[in-house]
Design a protein around this motif. Structure first.
Motif, PDB file in Angstrom:
ATOM      1  N   HIS A 203      46.582  65.918  52.403  1.00 37.67           N
ATOM      2  CA  HIS A 203      47.045  64.536  52.311  1.00 37.67           C
ATOM      3  C   HIS A 203      47.032  64.003  50.877  1.00 37.67           C
ATOM      4  O   HIS A 203      47.207  62.806  50.652  1.00 37.67           O
ATOM      5  N   ASN A 204      46.864  64.916  49.912  1.00 39.11           N
ATOM      6  CA  ASN A 204      46.885  64.523  48.497  1.00 39.11           C
ATOM      7  C   ASN A 204      45.956  63.343  48.207  1.00 39.11           C
ATOM      8  O   ASN A 204      46.344  62.337  47.606  1.00 39.11           O
ATOM      9  N   ILE A 205      44.717  63.477  48.645  1.00 39.06           N
ATOM     10  CA  ILE A 205      43.731  62.403  48.471  1.00 39.06           C
ATOM     11  C   ILE A 205      43.203  62.385  47.035  1.00 39.06           C
ATOM     12  O   ILE A 205      42.899  63.438  46.458  1.00 39.06           O
ATOM     13  N   ASN A 206      43.116  61.196  46.473  1.00 42.51           N
ATOM     14  CA  ASN A 206      42.545  61.014  45.135  1.00 42.51           C
ATOM     15  C   ASN A 206      41.105  60.497  45.194  1.00 42.51           C
ATOM     16  O   ASN A 206      40.288  60.822  44.338  1.00 42.51           O
ATOM     17  N   TYR A 207      40.828  59.663  46.224  1.00 37.10           N
ATOM     18  CA  TYR A 207      39.497  59.073  46.374  1.00 37.10           C
ATOM     19  C   TYR A 207      39.027  59.226  47.827  1.00 37.10           C
ATOM     20  O   TYR A 207      39.776  58.919  48.756  1.00 37.10           O
ATOM     21  N   PHE A 208      37.795  59.682  47.975  1.00 40.30           N
ATOM     22  CA  PHE A 208      37.151  59.694  49.287  1.00 40.30           C
ATOM     23  C   PHE A 208      35.948  58.758  49.206  1.00 40.30           C
ATOM     24  O   PHE A 208      35.015  58.993  48.430  1.00 40.30           O
ATOM     25  N   ILE A 209      35.990  57.680  49.986  1.00 38.81           N
ATOM     26  CA  ILE A 209      34.837  56.788  50.082  1.00 38.81           C
ATOM     27  C   ILE A 209      33.962  57.304  51.224  1.00 38.81           C
ATOM     28  O   ILE A 209      34.399  57.339  52.374  1.00 38.81           O
ATOM     29  N   ILE A 210      32.750  57.713  50.907  1.00 41.39           N
ATOM     30  CA  ILE A 210      31.849  58.289  51.906  1.00 41.39           C
ATOM     31  C   ILE A 210      30.821  57.241  52.315  1.00 41.39           C
ATOM     32  O   ILE A 210      29.962  56.855  51.521  1.00 41.39           O
ATOM     33  N   ASP A 211      30.926  56.793  53.555  1.00 34.92           N
ATOM     34  CA  ASP A 211      30.033  55.751  54.076  1.00 34.92           C
ATOM     35  C   ASP A 211      28.848  56.404  54.788  1.00 34.92           C
ATOM     36  O   ASP A 211      29.009  57.130  55.763  1.00 34.92           O
ATOM     37  N   LEU A 212      27.645  56.119  54.286  1.00 34.75           N
ATOM     38  CA  LEU A 212      26.430  56.741  54.820  1.00 34.75           C
ATOM     39  C   LEU A 212      25.582  55.768  55.633  1.00 34.75           C
ATOM     40  O   LEU A 212      24.427  56.065  55.944  1.00 34.75           O
ATOM     41  N   SER A 213      26.146  54.627  55.998  1.00 33.05           N
ATOM     42  CA  SER A 213      25.349  53.597  56.679  1.00 33.05           C
ATOM     43  C   SER A 213      24.824  54.062  58.032  1.00 33.05           C
ATOM     44  O   SER A 213      23.798  53.575  58.506  1.00 33.05           O
ATOM     45  N   GLY A 214      25.502  55.013  58.671  1.00 32.72           N
ATOM     46  CA  GLY A 214      25.064  55.490  59.974  1.00 32.72           C
ATOM     47  C   GLY A 214      24.332  56.819  59.936  1.00 32.72           C
ATOM     48  O   GLY A 214      23.978  57.379  60.978  1.00 32.72           O
ATOM     49  N   LEU A 215      24.081  57.332  58.738  1.00 35.63           N
ATOM     50  CA  LEU A 215      23.407  58.627  58.604  1.00 35.63           C
ATOM     51  C   LEU A 215      21.936  58.518  58.985  1.00 35.63           C
ATOM     52  O   LEU A 215      21.252  57.566  58.604  1.00 35.63           O
ATOM     53  N   ILE A 216      21.453  59.495  59.738  1.00 35.78           N
ATOM     54  CA  ILE A 216      20.039  59.546  60.120  1.00 35.78           C
ATOM     55  C   ILE A 216      19.397  60.742  59.432  1.00 35.78           C
ATOM     56  O   ILE A 216      19.855  61.879  59.580  1.00 35.78           O
ATOM     57  N   ILE A 217      18.348  60.490  58.664  1.00 39.09           N
ATOM     58  CA  ILE A 217      17.601  61.565  58.012  1.00 39.09           C
ATOM     59  C   ILE A 217      16.429  61.931  58.908  1.00 39.09           C
ATOM     60  O   ILE A 217      15.525  61.130  59.116  1.00 39.09           O
ATOM     61  N   LEU A 218      16.461  63.122  59.450  1.00 35.57           N
ATOM     62  CA  LEU A 218      15.447  63.562  60.406  1.00 35.57           C
ATOM     63  C   LEU A 218      14.333  64.332  59.700  1.00 35.57           C
ATOM     64  O   LEU A 218      14.602  65.278  58.941  1.00 35.57           O
ATOM     65  N   ASP A 219      13.100  63.920  59.945  1.00 33.78           N
ATOM     66  CA  ASP A 219      11.921  64.597  59.382  1.00 33.78           C
ATOM     67  C   ASP A 219      11.961  64.672  57.861  1.00 33.78           C
ATOM     68  O   ASP A 219      11.415  65.600  57.255  1.00 33.78           O
TER      69      ASP A 219
END
Length: 285
Positions: A203-219
């Protein structure tokens, strides 16, 4: 029946892991050298996972046409099983190339179903010596096959969830958002990486905005996929921007250090990320 799941052999990670322990138990119980699970494809039977106690008879990944394999006997029987104490005494088996190649005598196989009752393939055992298999042995192997059916369903679920859990949201030409939610295990990490990189290229992407608000860090274990993904995107000429970092994530020393070393742009909100790129939302009155 073709592989309804569209999974590659490498996607059956749970089956491969658990089956080795089950195969070892089967080998001891039935006194056989080899146990394996074969997936029925359109034209071939493929050994997804195999166990060979001493002699290597069936290597993992080994494939045969349906008509050339012993599995054809198993799948054609009404009671979904087939066994023989000596394959050389069976007219339909002794002339097959596999008999000369494997040089086995004892063979027992049962049909392996998924939890919906669809034929997945076979669960088979074999040995270079004659074996006095009984109906009791058949029932035992069928019971083991039922256990493996649940493992197959687990891999199927993980495969399907892999697609659901890589939500890529296109914003405008060249800009997309990746929302990473929940726990990221090794299997899901591979899915995320493959999906994002392929999407970015196609898709010829120039920018990827990575949203980590829902990420769960386990242990307290930081998902290494994030740093690997950012590095891979950078090599492809795609800039990654992180947003939605939670207090728990910020307090994770390993994660914080890893991301800071990447020299990546980190912002506190999606709106800020879009403004950084130069994309603004305006309200029409």
């Amino acid at each position: 029946m073709p592989n309804e799941y569209n999974l590659h052999s490498s996607d059956f990670t749970s089956l491969k892991s658990v089956s080795q322990k089950i195969f070892h138990i089967i080998s001891k119980q039935l006194n056989v050298n080899t146990a394996y699970v074969a997936l029925r494809g359109d034209k071939e039977m493929t050994a997804l996972s195999s166990y060979n106690a001493k002699d290597l008879i069936v290597p993992e990944g080994y494939s045969l046409n349906h008509s050339d394999s012993y599995c054809q006997m198993v799948l054609s029987e009404n009671n979904h099983s087939f066994y023989t104490n000596n394959v050389n005494e069976e007219s339909v088996m002794r002339h097959l190339n596999i008999t000369d190649d494997f040089k086995v005598k004892g063979f027992l196989g049962v049909t392996l179903f998924d939890l919906e009752g669809n034929v997945f393939g076979t669960l088979c055992v074999m040995d270079k010596e004659k074996e006095n298999f009984t109906e009791k042995d058949v029932q035992y192997l069928k019971a083991m096959a039922e256990v493996l059916s649940h493992i197959i369903e687990l891999d199927r679920t993980k495969f399907n969830m892999g697609f659901l859990n890589v939500p890529i949201i296109p914003i405008t030409k060249g800009i997309s958002i990746l929302s990473i939610q929940g726990i990221v295990d090794e299997h899901r990490a591979d899915k995320i990486t493959q999906s994002v990189l392929h999407y970015g290229a196609s898709h010829n992407i120039n920018y990827f905005i990575i949203d980590l608000s829902g990420l769960i860090i386990l242990d307290g274990i930081f998902p290494q996929v994030l740093t690997d993904l950012v590095k891979s995107l950078k090599l492809m000429g795609i800039e990654a921007i992180l947003t939605g970092i939670s207090p728990d994530f910020a307090q994770n020393q390993t994660g914080a250090v890893s991301l800071l070393q990447l020299n990546i742009k980190i912002v506190h909100s999606l709106e800020t990320a879009l403004k950084y790129i130069g994309f603004t939302l305006s309200e029409h009155k």
